[in-house]
Design a protein around this motif. Sequence first.
Motif: not given
Length: 702
Positions: A399-403
């Motif tokens: 999710c941190r990468l997707a953000a």
Amino acid sequence: MDNAGTICNNLTVFLKPEDTLQEAIVSFSRARLDAIPVVNEENKVLGVMTKHNLYKALLDNLSLDVPLADLYTRPAIKVQEEDPFEKVYMTMVRRRIGQVVVTKHKDRPVGMVTKLNLIEKLHSRSERMAGELASLLNALENGVLAINRRKIITVLNPAAEKMLGVESKNMLGREITTVLPEIKLSDILFTGKMENWTKIAGSPGLVARYLPVFRHGLINGAIAVLHDLREYEQVAQELESVKKLQQTFATVLEMAYDGLLVINQNGVVTTVNQAILEFLQLREEDLLGKEVQLIIPELELEEIIQTGLRDQGDVRSIRGVRCIVNRLPMIRDGKVMGAVAKLTFRDLHRLPDLVNRLEKLENQISFYRNELSRVSRNDIHLDDIVGDSPVIQQVINMCRLAAQSISTVLLIGESGTGKGIFASAIHNESRRPGPFIKINCAALPENLLESEFFGYEGGAFTGARKEGKPGKFELADGGTLLLDEIGDMSPLLQAKILRVLQEREFERVGGTKTIKVNVRVIAATNRDLEQLIKEGKFREDLYYRLNVITVRIPALRERIDDIRSLASYFIDKYNRILNTRVTGLDAVTIQLLRKHHWRGNVRELENVIERALNITQKGKIIPLHLPQYLQSPSNEKTVETQAATEKDNIDLFSTVASAEKEMILQAIERTEGNRTKAAQLLGISRTCLYKKLRQHNIRRKK
């Protein structure tokens, strides 16, 4: 009230069917009317002879001696003399006629109403309403300033002149941006949105409220309502004259609970409430105007008048009943003007319980206030998500990468796994300037979804706001839009969503203007979209458009190691809400929770913890505090887990049941068989205790 009789032209001439064309010409020249009623021998209306009928006959070269029997229009459109103006107006508009005959009793004609009569009356009304509006604007204490769509000032009332220090003769007809640039009305013409009270630059104490003016769904102008806050200082000075009343009222409010009694400086009763009348078993006339010393000498209110000191929380016996008595003096300008007494006499044994409930409510209010503040800011970040298991940490890292990306994200997971929380956290980590907007595709009827997504223009459908309404895509411009439960979206709407995702533009329902938006879309579902594609229920092209970055949120049974930390989080949460002091879970309870299948996932775990804290208020949560289905050996497990651990489960639950029964027997013995006290000692409800007694076959000793 205007009616047909007051606005019509009175008739002085009539025609009959046997009259000739020559006679009709003469009558029209005398009456100067566009139509004349045709009546029979009894003077009842048969029809009307119009100038149109007359001209047609002359153009047809008819003889002037021809009777009117075949020439006039029949039947005549009639209204009654007492019919209101509105009915006459609507009759002529709907029938598309230029005149109606006004009749009275027995169908006798008395006049004619023509278009000219209507125009004159409407003009008169318009002038009267304009005068009333002008008088209203002149009488308003608020300043009012209006502009048209060309930014020209059209209204400036006297209050606005005074507040702004200008004269209307120098302002009217001029463009507002050149003469009053501090009034931001021209911005409203562009946004079309109302702005609540805002300060006016360069005018301390002045605030303005800006409102758009719509006509046929389009912005036709704007109005500013001005308010001078400096007037409140004058109001405060005027209220000084009623200071004594304020002080008396404030004191009465402070004491307005249970029995209430007020005396003046002479010790005479001036005010009582119903509670004290019921307590003393007296009528109001038995107290008012009487000396308090003669009726309730135990209160000793004269002492308060003499000393001017308050006495609170004193326990006194009033007429043989122990009461908590509070006595306060009423002081004005340093002088004692009277005294107030409050008697608390009802359910004094419940005071400790009431105090605990009050503390619990205060804790709940404080918690929900903090939660509301946090949610309103969408202040949820990935670091706030509870869980240390490798599987959940992997999801958080994904999710941190997707953000950091601008691509569409698809969150897949069972119900209750927290897809909405992850979506909000991704938005906050992305630092997009716009808001986080959420819409549940399964919560709204299909016929409302399109207007919720794309908004609508004024008058787009029955019940629509006349000013229209922006949709979720428009509201989320610059931010993130969560499409929750997208697997339940209809195929028709799927096509429209696909277009927005591809072209970043759409039109409102009922509108023609194309609106461009910059929205980052996150979709969430608990359904198998690939299976839905095979069944023809979900568009394949939309699926691939959404499935750019896919994050699968694991079920709770896949992250068993997080149950302890999640339970601790929920215990802390509900300790604050319920004012409890639960410290954690005992070892047996943890094992029970770890072995459960958790179909409801994290949401189900939270409900279990909340339920437990409603049963016990302190110490650790034990199996007895869990729902029955978690205590039973039939506790849901996967088939594989059940086969592998069947023997362990039998030993575990037999141990739990034995320990539970022993605890109940000890509690009953310590309370000498009092079931209510035993339930309190165990930290469970009496109903729950009786259920456990039946379950363990524990019977009352004879």
